[in-house]
Design a protein around this motif. Structure first.
Motif, PDB file in Angstrom:
ATOM      1  N   GLU A   1       6.842  11.541   8.637  1.00  0.00           N
ATOM      2  CA  GLU A   1       7.089  11.870   7.360  1.00  0.00           C
ATOM      3  C   GLU A   1       7.905  10.774   6.606  1.00  0.00           C
ATOM      4  OE1 GLU A   1       7.384  13.652  10.124  1.00  0.00           O
ATOM      5  OE2 GLU A   1       6.137  15.177  10.007  1.00  0.00           O
ATOM      6  N   THR A   2       8.656  10.076   7.480  1.00  0.00           N
ATOM      7  CA  THR A   2       9.526   9.081   6.914  1.00  0.00           C
ATOM      8  C   THR A   2       8.660   7.937   6.233  1.00  0.00           C
ATOM      9  OG1 THR A   2      11.465   9.403   8.326  1.00  0.00           O
ATOM     10  CG2 THR A   2      11.370   7.303   7.499  1.00  0.00           C
ATOM     11  N   VAL A   3       7.504   7.696   7.422  1.00  0.00           N
ATOM     12  CA  VAL A   3       6.518   6.509   6.869  1.00  0.00           C
ATOM     13  C   VAL A   3       5.915   6.981   5.535  1.00  0.00           C
ATOM     14  CG1 VAL A   3       4.446   5.390   7.477  1.00  0.00           C
ATOM     15  CG2 VAL A   3       6.395   5.695   9.302  1.00  0.00           C
ATOM     16  N   ASP A   4       5.552   8.355   5.513  1.00  0.00           N
ATOM     17  CA  ASP A   4       4.772   8.595   4.137  1.00  0.00           C
ATOM     18  C   ASP A   4       5.500   8.702   2.973  1.00  0.00           C
ATOM     19  OD1 ASP A   4       2.706   9.149   5.798  1.00  0.00           O
ATOM     20  OD2 ASP A   4       2.902  11.515   5.849  1.00  0.00           O
ATOM     21  N   MET A   5       6.930   8.695   3.100  1.00  0.00           N
ATOM     22  CA  MET A   5       7.948   8.955   2.016  1.00  0.00           C
ATOM     23  C   MET A   5       8.084   7.412   1.656  1.00  0.00           C
ATOM     24  SD  MET A   5      11.806  10.164   1.909  1.00  0.00           S
ATOM     25  CE  MET A   5      12.528   8.761   2.903  1.00  0.00           C
ATOM     26  N   TYR A   6       8.223   6.671   2.402  1.00  0.00           N
ATOM     27  CA  TYR A   6       8.371   5.220   1.983  1.00  0.00           C
ATOM     28  C   TYR A   6       7.086   4.586   1.539  1.00  0.00           C
ATOM     29  CZ  TYR A   6      13.164   4.774   3.073  1.00  0.00           C
ATOM     30  OH  TYR A   6      14.565   5.257   3.243  1.00  0.00           O
ATOM     31  N   HIS A   7       5.980   4.975   1.991  1.00  0.00           N
ATOM     32  CA  HIS A   7       4.830   4.736   1.521  1.00  0.00           C
ATOM     33  C   HIS A   7       4.380   5.076   0.039  1.00  0.00           C
ATOM     34  CE1 HIS A   7       0.016   4.696   1.272  1.00  0.00           C
ATOM     35  NE2 HIS A   7       0.287   3.793   1.787  1.00  0.00           N
ATOM     36  N   GLU A   8       4.869   6.271  -0.137  1.00  0.00           N
ATOM     37  CA  GLU A   8       4.820   6.955  -1.500  1.00  0.00           C
ATOM     38  C   GLU A   8       5.591   6.122  -2.484  1.00  0.00           C
ATOM     39  OE1 GLU A   8       2.895   9.223  -3.286  1.00  0.00           O
ATOM     40  OE2 GLU A   8       1.608   9.313  -0.998  1.00  0.00           O
ATOM     41  N   MET A   9       6.647   5.752  -2.125  1.00  0.00           N
ATOM     42  CA  MET A   9       7.816   4.989  -2.883  1.00  0.00           C
ATOM     43  C   MET A   9       7.238   3.649  -3.124  1.00  0.00           C
ATOM     44  SD  MET A   9      11.305   5.965  -1.014  1.00  0.00           S
ATOM     45  CE  MET A   9      12.271   4.722  -2.006  1.00  0.00           C
ATOM     46  N   TYR A  10       6.457   3.075  -2.252  1.00  0.00           N
ATOM     47  CA  TYR A  10       5.888   1.928  -2.381  1.00  0.00           C
ATOM     48  C   TYR A  10       4.748   1.982  -3.552  1.00  0.00           C
ATOM     49  CZ  TYR A  10       2.827  -2.237  -1.938  1.00  0.00           C
ATOM     50  OH  TYR A  10       2.307  -3.209  -2.171  1.00  0.00           O
ATOM     51  N   ILE A  11       4.230   2.831  -3.446  1.00  0.00           N
ATOM     52  CA  ILE A  11       2.739   3.058  -4.333  1.00  0.00           C
ATOM     53  C   ILE A  11       3.457   3.257  -5.809  1.00  0.00           C
ATOM     54  CG2 ILE A  11       0.987   4.549  -4.889  1.00  0.00           C
ATOM     55  CD1 ILE A  11       0.112   4.924  -2.142  1.00  0.00           C
ATOM     56  N   ARG A  12       4.449   4.107  -5.865  1.00  0.00           N
ATOM     57  CA  ARG A  12       5.058   4.310  -7.207  1.00  0.00           C
ATOM     58  C   ARG A  12       5.583   3.216  -7.930  1.00  0.00           C
ATOM     59  NH1 ARG A  12       7.071   9.105  -4.735  1.00  0.00           N
ATOM     60  NH2 ARG A  12       9.228   8.172  -4.377  1.00  0.00           N
ATOM     61  N   SER A  13       6.042   2.180  -7.090  1.00  0.00           N
ATOM     62  CA  SER A  13       6.802   1.045  -7.530  1.00  0.00           C
ATOM     63  C   SER A  13       5.626  -0.125  -7.803  1.00  0.00           C
ATOM     64  CB  SER A  13       7.383   0.238  -6.416  1.00  0.00           C
ATOM     65  OG  SER A  13       8.680   0.904  -5.839  1.00  0.00           O
ATOM     66  N   LEU A  14       4.468   0.040  -7.080  1.00  0.00           N
ATOM     67  CA  LEU A  14       3.218  -0.818  -7.419  1.00  0.00           C
ATOM     68  C   LEU A  14       2.858  -0.352  -8.809  1.00  0.00           C
ATOM     69  CD1 LEU A  14       1.374  -2.987  -6.691  1.00  0.00           C
ATOM     70  CD2 LEU A  14      -0.009  -1.190  -5.314  1.00  0.00           C
ATOM     71  N   LEU A  15       2.352   1.029  -8.901  1.00  0.00           N
ATOM     72  CA  LEU A  15       1.834   1.373 -10.256  1.00  0.00           C
ATOM     73  C   LEU A  15       2.730   1.078 -11.500  1.00  0.00           C
ATOM     74  CD1 LEU A  15       0.501   4.948  -8.887  1.00  0.00           C
ATOM     75  CD2 LEU A  15      -0.851   2.990  -9.753  1.00  0.00           C
ATOM     76  N   LYS A  16       4.069   1.272 -11.230  1.00  0.00           N
ATOM     77  CA  LYS A  16       5.047   0.809 -12.271  1.00  0.00           C
ATOM     78  C   LYS A  16       4.896  -0.506 -12.549  1.00  0.00           C
ATOM     79  CE  LYS A  16       9.895   0.749 -13.553  1.00  0.00           C
ATOM     80  NZ  LYS A  16      11.293   0.914 -12.679  1.00  0.00           N
ATOM     81  N   LEU A  17       4.679  -1.525 -11.699  1.00  0.00           N
ATOM     82  CA  LEU A  17       4.797  -2.909 -11.943  1.00  0.00           C
ATOM     83  C   LEU A  17       3.328  -3.108 -12.607  1.00  0.00           C
ATOM     84  CD1 LEU A  17       5.563  -5.743 -11.090  1.00  0.00           C
ATOM     85  CD2 LEU A  17       4.253  -5.529  -8.959  1.00  0.00           C
ATOM     86  N   PHE A  18       2.200  -2.433 -12.077  1.00  0.00           N
ATOM     87  CA  PHE A  18       0.946  -2.690 -12.923  1.00  0.00           C
ATOM     88  C   PHE A  18       1.075  -2.438 -14.284  1.00  0.00           C
ATOM     89  CE2 PHE A  18      -3.238  -1.169 -14.302  1.00  0.00           C
ATOM     90  CZ  PHE A  18      -4.141  -2.347 -13.944  1.00  0.00           C
ATOM     91  N   ASN A  19       1.544  -1.199 -14.601  1.00  0.00           N
ATOM     92  CA  ASN A  19       1.591  -0.510 -16.171  1.00  0.00           C
ATOM     93  C   ASN A  19       2.319  -1.468 -16.905  1.00  0.00           C
ATOM     94  OD1 ASN A  19      -0.395   1.468 -15.517  1.00  0.00           O
ATOM     95  ND2 ASN A  19       0.920   2.774 -14.621  1.00  0.00           N
TER      96      ASN A  19
END
Length: 311
Positions: free
Chosen positions: A276-294
């Motif tokens: 669950e912890t890994v999934d949470m930080y994985h989602e945080m990373y993806i959100r940061s990446l999408l923000k960076l891209f956009n």
């Protein structure tokens, strides 16, 4: 280009074996046996390569630039996860010393970048020395763990997450990344308390043209079968010729490449993180990446309608 350079180095060694220079090959093979674990222990970079002007010419040909947002981890180790759209995977290799020519050291003082690549590349004689000289290491748990815990602080481990698996996934207007089920790098970051720093290279997909075969065609079927067996797909691609930008050849087009380093995702140190912890930080990373891209796509050559898809 990695395969070509590795093949050349292997052929050189074979040539030496069957000539009067065979003692050189024998000594070198003995050295490799003695030095076998060095790539897994931080490698052996040569600072003198930083002064080679050839890499500056290589940088200026495109040109290649590094841009950053606020990265507040100067005194810590962090995993700089370089997410590169690999549509034209055939060309995706940056000379290791290029990091030294793009101003990375000046932008991140006190940070030592280590790019990671396939461990098999370090089994190629002579070529392994070149890779280590520029700060490359195998993309293995042992090598990454060493850099994040036993090599001091201030280390940046750069990983291309999707790699060859993305070679057939992109289409005009859409950048597709194989990332949704790739969470090992997040688990390692948690185990070592290393920041996750998303990065994205804009412009790489414009360096070559790829011949795209339609779904259902026999060539597409061959590519997909090869990808399932080997992990990457053979691509048919072309660039510019040697004499003219309008001719076809295998030189990359001179299109700007900008790698944007995003804001770090702060990660606590947890020796045995739960799923669950890994999934949470994985989602945080993806959100940061999408923000960076956009936030940066229109600044570096993409249109407002371009999208980033995570698979």
């Amino acid at each position: 280009s990695l395969a070509l350079a590795g093949t050349v180095s292997l052929l050189v060694l074979i040539y030496l074996v069957f000539t009067s220079f065979w003692p050189i090959s024998a000594l070198y093979l003995a050295w490799i046996i003695f030095d076998w674990d060095t790539p897994e222990k931080g490698g052996r970079r040569l600072p003198c390569l930083r002064r080679w002007t050839v890499w500056r010419h290589f940088r200026d040909y495109f040109p290649v630039k590094v841009r950053c947002r606020e990265v507040g981890c100067r005194d810590r180790t962090f995993m700089q996860v370089v997410v590169v759209p690999s549509k034209r995977i055939c060309h995706h290799y940056v000379p290791p010393t290029l990091f030294c020519s793009t101003g990375f050291g000046e932008m991140f003082p006190g940070i030592r970048p280590f790019l990671t690549t396939l461990a098999g590349n370090f089994r190629l004689p002579i070529f392994r020395e070149y890779l280590m000289s520029g700060g490359l290491c195998p993309v293995t748990r042992r090598a990454i763990g060493y850099l994040l815990s036993k090599n001091g602080t201030g280390n940046a481990v750069a990983i291309v997450i999707g790699g060859a698996a993305e070679s057939l996934s992109c289409r005009p207007g859409v950048t597709t990344l194989i990332l949704k089920n790739r969470k090992g790098f997040v688990r390692m970051a948690l185990q070592h308390g290393a920041y996750l720093v998303p990065s994205f290279s804009f412009g790489e997909n414009d360096l070559f043209r790829q011949v795209v075969f339609e779904e259902g065609s026999w060539m597409r079927s061959i590519q997909q079968r090869f990808q399932k067996m080997m992990g990457f797909a053979p691509c048919v691609f072309y660039g510019r010729g040697l004499t003219s930008v309008h001719s076809r050849g295998f030189l990359p087009y001179a299109r700007p490449i900008t790698t944007v380093v995003g804001e770090p995702v702060m990660v606590p140190k947890i020796e045995d993180p739960s799923c669950e912890t890994v999934d949470m930080y994985h989602e945080m990373y993806i959100r940061s990446l999408l923000k960076l891209f956009n936030e940066n796509k229109t600044k570096y050559g993409l249109s407002e309608t371009d999208e980033l898809h995570i698979l």
